[in-house]
Design a protein around this motif. Structure first.
Motif, PDB file in Angstrom:
ATOM      1  N   THR A  37     -64.742  15.170  25.415  1.00  0.00           N
ATOM      2  CA  THR A  37     -65.118  16.622  24.940  1.00  0.00           C
ATOM      3  C   THR A  37     -64.545  17.671  26.129  1.00  0.00           C
ATOM      4  OG1 THR A  37     -67.032  16.020  26.406  1.00  0.00           O
ATOM      5  CG2 THR A  37     -68.051  16.035  24.003  1.00  0.00           C
ATOM      6  N   ASN A  38     -63.898  17.291  27.146  1.00  0.00           N
ATOM      7  CA  ASN A  38     -63.158  17.256  28.000  1.00  0.00           C
ATOM      8  C   ASN A  38     -64.622  17.641  29.016  1.00  0.00           C
ATOM      9  OD1 ASN A  38     -60.758  17.961  29.885  1.00  0.00           O
ATOM     10  ND2 ASN A  38     -61.340  20.315  29.031  1.00  0.00           N
ATOM     11  N   GLU A  39     -65.689  18.151  28.772  1.00  0.00           N
ATOM     12  CA  GLU A  39     -67.126  18.547  29.849  1.00  0.00           C
ATOM     13  C   GLU A  39     -66.873  17.020  30.955  1.00  0.00           C
ATOM     14  OE1 GLU A  39     -69.983  19.957  26.370  1.00  0.00           O
ATOM     15  OE2 GLU A  39     -69.720  18.094  27.107  1.00  0.00           O
ATOM     16  N   TRP A  40     -67.631  17.393  32.138  1.00  0.00           N
ATOM     17  CA  TRP A  40     -67.662  17.088  33.421  1.00  0.00           C
ATOM     18  C   TRP A  40     -68.482  16.126  32.858  1.00  0.00           C
ATOM     19  CZ3 TRP A  40     -63.936  17.448  37.029  1.00  0.00           C
ATOM     20  CH2 TRP A  40     -63.320  17.956  37.416  1.00  0.00           C
ATOM     21  N   ILE A  41     -68.375  14.570  33.218  1.00  0.00           N
ATOM     22  CA  ILE A  41     -69.141  13.505  33.099  1.00  0.00           C
ATOM     23  C   ILE A  41     -69.476  12.280  34.549  1.00  0.00           C
ATOM     24  CG2 ILE A  41     -69.717  13.783  30.376  1.00  0.00           C
ATOM     25  CD1 ILE A  41     -67.775  11.403  30.460  1.00  0.00           C
ATOM     26  N   ASP A  42     -70.141  11.395  34.730  1.00  0.00           N
ATOM     27  CA  ASP A  42     -69.947  10.299  35.252  1.00  0.00           C
ATOM     28  C   ASP A  42     -68.577   9.747  35.913  1.00  0.00           C
ATOM     29  OD1 ASP A  42     -71.262   7.841  37.579  1.00  0.00           O
ATOM     30  OD2 ASP A  42     -71.901   9.773  37.780  1.00  0.00           O
ATOM     31  N   GLU A  43     -67.940   9.754  36.436  1.00  0.00           N
ATOM     32  CA  GLU A  43     -66.894   9.186  37.244  1.00  0.00           C
ATOM     33  C   GLU A  43     -67.020   7.685  35.940  1.00  0.00           C
ATOM     34  OE1 GLU A  43     -62.578   9.271  40.225  1.00  0.00           O
ATOM     35  OE2 GLU A  43     -64.956   9.171  41.017  1.00  0.00           O
ATOM     36  N   SER A  44     -68.146   7.336  36.621  1.00  0.00           N
ATOM     37  CA  SER A  44     -68.291   5.706  36.472  1.00  0.00           C
ATOM     38  C   SER A  44     -68.469   5.590  34.838  1.00  0.00           C
ATOM     39  CB  SER A  44     -69.713   5.107  36.377  1.00  0.00           C
ATOM     40  OG  SER A  44     -70.984   5.541  35.844  1.00  0.00           O
ATOM     41  N   LEU A  45     -67.998   6.136  33.671  1.00  0.00           N
ATOM     42  CA  LEU A  45     -68.179   6.209  32.943  1.00  0.00           C
ATOM     43  C   LEU A  45     -65.960   6.373  32.040  1.00  0.00           C
ATOM     44  CD1 LEU A  45     -70.523   8.760  31.232  1.00  0.00           C
ATOM     45  CD2 LEU A  45     -70.557   5.895  30.981  1.00  0.00           C
ATOM     46  N   LYS A  46     -65.580   6.616  32.882  1.00  0.00           N
ATOM     47  CA  LYS A  46     -64.501   7.011  33.216  1.00  0.00           C
ATOM     48  C   LYS A  46     -63.324   6.194  31.639  1.00  0.00           C
ATOM     49  CE  LYS A  46     -59.806   8.587  35.300  1.00  0.00           C
ATOM     50  NZ  LYS A  46     -58.940   9.212  36.363  1.00  0.00           N
ATOM     51  N   ASN A  47     -63.693   4.518  32.244  1.00  0.00           N
ATOM     52  CA  ASN A  47     -62.927   3.278  31.522  1.00  0.00           C
ATOM     53  C   ASN A  47     -63.893   3.344  29.990  1.00  0.00           C
ATOM     54  OD1 ASN A  47     -60.281   3.968  32.709  1.00  0.00           O
ATOM     55  ND2 ASN A  47     -61.478   2.601  34.555  1.00  0.00           N
ATOM     56  N   GLN A  48     -65.342   3.458  29.959  1.00  0.00           N
ATOM     57  CA  GLN A  48     -65.669   2.401  29.485  1.00  0.00           C
ATOM     58  C   GLN A  48     -65.504   3.261  27.823  1.00  0.00           C
ATOM     59  OE1 GLN A  48     -70.126   2.077  29.726  1.00  0.00           O
ATOM     60  NE2 GLN A  48     -70.557   3.346  28.215  1.00  0.00           N
ATOM     61  N   ARG A  49     -65.379   2.513  26.881  1.00  0.00           N
ATOM     62  CA  ARG A  49     -65.221   2.984  25.630  1.00  0.00           C
ATOM     63  C   ARG A  49     -66.543   3.234  24.966  1.00  0.00           C
ATOM     64  NH1 ARG A  49     -63.545  -2.950  22.960  1.00  0.00           N
ATOM     65  NH2 ARG A  49     -62.169  -2.073  21.845  1.00  0.00           N
ATOM     66  N   PRO A  50     -66.628   4.633  24.150  1.00  0.00           N
ATOM     67  CA  PRO A  50     -67.158   4.601  23.418  1.00  0.00           C
ATOM     68  C   PRO A  50     -67.655   3.819  21.883  1.00  0.00           C
ATOM     69  CG  PRO A  50     -64.975   5.794  22.661  1.00  0.00           C
ATOM     70  CD  PRO A  50     -64.597   4.720  23.801  1.00  0.00           C
ATOM     71  N   ILE A  51     -68.523   4.445  21.747  1.00  0.00           N
ATOM     72  CA  ILE A  51     -68.698   3.654  20.157  1.00  0.00           C
ATOM     73  C   ILE A  51     -69.343   4.824  19.169  1.00  0.00           C
ATOM     74  CG2 ILE A  51     -71.002   1.873  21.543  1.00  0.00           C
ATOM     75  CD1 ILE A  51     -73.271   3.967  20.248  1.00  0.00           C
ATOM     76  N   ALA A  52     -68.691   4.346  18.132  1.00  0.00           N
ATOM     77  CA  ALA A  52     -68.761   4.893  16.909  1.00  0.00           C
ATOM     78  C   ALA A  52     -69.962   4.495  15.498  1.00  0.00           C
ATOM     79  CB  ALA A  52     -67.549   5.044  15.726  1.00  0.00           C
ATOM     80  N   ALA A  53     -71.202   4.991  15.429  1.00  0.00           N
ATOM     81  CA  ALA A  53     -71.845   4.561  14.432  1.00  0.00           C
ATOM     82  C   ALA A  53     -72.120   4.964  13.780  1.00  0.00           C
ATOM     83  CB  ALA A  53     -73.168   4.840  15.458  1.00  0.00           C
ATOM     84  N   MET A  54     -72.504   4.323  12.571  1.00  0.00           N
ATOM     85  CA  MET A  54     -72.490   4.967  11.327  1.00  0.00           C
ATOM     86  C   MET A  54     -73.962   5.061  10.871  1.00  0.00           C
ATOM     87  SD  MET A  54     -69.698   4.465  10.008  1.00  0.00           S
ATOM     88  CE  MET A  54     -70.328   4.837   8.383  1.00  0.00           C
ATOM     89  N   VAL A  55     -74.588   6.149  10.632  1.00  0.00           N
ATOM     90  CA  VAL A  55     -75.718   6.946   9.997  1.00  0.00           C
ATOM     91  C   VAL A  55     -75.800   7.276   8.662  1.00  0.00           C
ATOM     92  CG1 VAL A  55     -77.422   9.075  11.162  1.00  0.00           C
ATOM     93  CG2 VAL A  55     -75.450   7.624  12.412  1.00  0.00           C
ATOM     94  N   ASP A  56     -76.593   6.610   8.601  1.00  0.00           N
ATOM     95  CA  ASP A  56     -76.498   7.460   6.861  1.00  0.00           C
ATOM     96  C   ASP A  56     -77.421   9.409   6.801  1.00  0.00           C
ATOM     97  OD1 ASP A  56     -77.952   7.382   4.192  1.00  0.00           O
ATOM     98  OD2 ASP A  56     -79.344   5.783   4.509  1.00  0.00           O
ATOM     99  N   ASN A  57     -76.801   9.382   5.146  1.00  0.00           N
ATOM    100  CA  ASN A  57     -76.746  10.839   5.249  1.00  0.00           C
ATOM    101  C   ASN A  57     -78.040  10.696   3.955  1.00  0.00           C
ATOM    102  OD1 ASN A  57     -77.015  13.249   6.477  1.00  0.00           O
ATOM    103  ND2 ASN A  57     -74.849  13.618   5.496  1.00  0.00           N
ATOM    104  N   GLU A  58     -78.537  10.185   3.642  1.00  0.00           N
ATOM    105  CA  GLU A  58     -79.308  10.504   2.393  1.00  0.00           C
ATOM    106  C   GLU A  58     -80.064  11.384   3.131  1.00  0.00           C
ATOM    107  OE1 GLU A  58     -80.168   9.791  -0.844  1.00  0.00           O
ATOM    108  OE2 GLU A  58     -78.964   8.226  -0.976  1.00  0.00           O
TER     109      GLU A  58
END
Length: 371
Positions: free
Chosen positions: A72-93
């Motif tokens: 997002t380019n937003e400022w967040i905690d530096e401890s997250l710098k190398n943490q990989r994100p998750i990609a969650a599948m969400v039902d849209n029914e």
């Protein structure tokens, strides 16, 4: 320097008044008072401006222990710098609504899940700081396209199964995923709508797997190019108004409406604005919208399909701040990021904030409405 100039000017004026003669003492006194008042006002105004500039500079620089998120380019905690994100599948029914936790997502993909059922869509939400999740979902199955898109971010795909067409994609070295085994929440609905990622689920999943919580050797590096200044697009070539975007997904009636107050795009699903009851009814809203014209291949008569998301020089739009510009996009490999280019062939920059991405089937592209 400004204060010195004011003092020099004051001294000159005083000298002028003194030299004007003693016959005008009362007038001189009045002029002196006016000069002193103006001098004080000028000094106060200058001091206020300097303090304001110092405060703004301090606010901009005071980000110790933080870094700009690559999502997002937003400022967040530096401890997250190398943490990989998750990609969650969400039902849209419609039966799966309301969704929980989507307002915490950094990037949201909406793509056609099947050619059946009026081309119903499914959401894939990327979350960088996934440890903050209390409830996200409901979680459903994945499709091959989602595996390729999650790989762009080196994200761990969270889903609950899927058709056998996903198997060869999940077998690739770049693919990391958690399938099923998340919490079941008693929400009074059918079982298929009761699975959510809840507090502690992901920590347990990582501990039981061989996956790293940090970016691994398949991480392709930063994805989007962010602008240092706010983009308005007003002076761009071929710019058009974009206050409402109606997507050609008949089942969901997916629509994005520009919110003048927040200067973001609110998401509407089934004719209703999307709210997150797990986070104070926060509206799902985006600073950036990326729309891709994409061909697809249908596997069988059941409607299972895959987008041909590995392609080049395809049409699209970038939308922000009530305006849209035409772009082209390309993705050259399974784990390579999708890139977006202006009509001169330059990779575009986007604004700081959350991003919505949608892949529109090429045979429905003419039905996309931006106005």
């Amino acid at each position: 320097m400004k204060r010195k100039s004011v003092l020099l000017l004051t001294s000159a004026l005083l000298a002028s008044v003194i030299c004007s003669g003693c016959g005008k003492k009362e007038e001189s006194a009045s002029i002196l008072e006016d000069i002193q008042d103006e001098t004080i006002e000028a000094e106060v105004e200058e001091q206020t401006e300097e303090e304001s500039e110092e405060t703004e500079a301090e606010e901009e620089e005071n980000h110790d222990g933080m870094y700009r998120s690559e999502l997002t380019n937003e400022w967040i905690d530096e401890s997250l710098k190398n943490q990989r994100p998750i990609a969650a599948m969400v039902d849209n029914e419609k039966a799966a609504l309301p969704h929980y936790g989507l307002s915490q997502a950094d990037v949201v993909y909406e793509i056609m899940n099947s050619t059946k059922n009026d081309r119903i869509t499914r959401l894939m939400v990327l979350v960088k700081d996934w440890e903050k999740i209390e409830q996200l979902g409901s979680i459903r199955s994945t499709r091959p396209t989602n595996i390729l898109l999650a790989a762009e971010w080196n994200a761990v795909l969270c889903h609950d199964g899927g058709p056998f067409y996903i198997d060869p994609y999940l077998a690739n070295d770049y693919s990391a995923h958690f399938s099923g085994g998340f919490d079941r929440v008693n929400n009074g609905k059918k079982r298929e709508f009761t699975e959510y990622i809840c507090t502690g689920n992901l920590d347990s999943k990582f501990e039981a797997s061989n996956y790293s919580k940090e970016y691994d050797e398949f991480y392709p590096g930063p994805h989007y190019q962010f602008s240092d200044e706010e983009l308005t697009l007003e002076d761009a070539d071929d710019v058009i108004d974009a206050k409402e975007i109606v997507l050609p997904f008949k089942h969901n009636q997916s629509t994005l409406k520009y919110n003048e107050e927040t200067q973001t795009y609110d998401y509407y699903d089934y004719g209703e604005i999307h709210k997150d009851p797990g986070n104070g009814d926060a509206v799902l809203t985006f600073k950036n919208v990326l729309i891709q014209n994409c061909t697809f291949h249908q596997y069988d008569e059941n409607g299972y399909m895959i987008y041909n998301c590995i392609d080049t020089n395809r049409d699209g739009y970038y939308v922000t701040n009530g305006k849209a510009i035409p772009v082209t996009w390309g993705k050259v490999g399974d784990a390579e990021p999708t890139r977006y280019f202006d009509m001169d062939g330059n990779e575009i920059k986007i604004n700081t904030g959350k991003t919505y991405v949608t892949l529109v089937p090429d045979d429905g592209w003419k039905n996309l409405s931006i106005s």
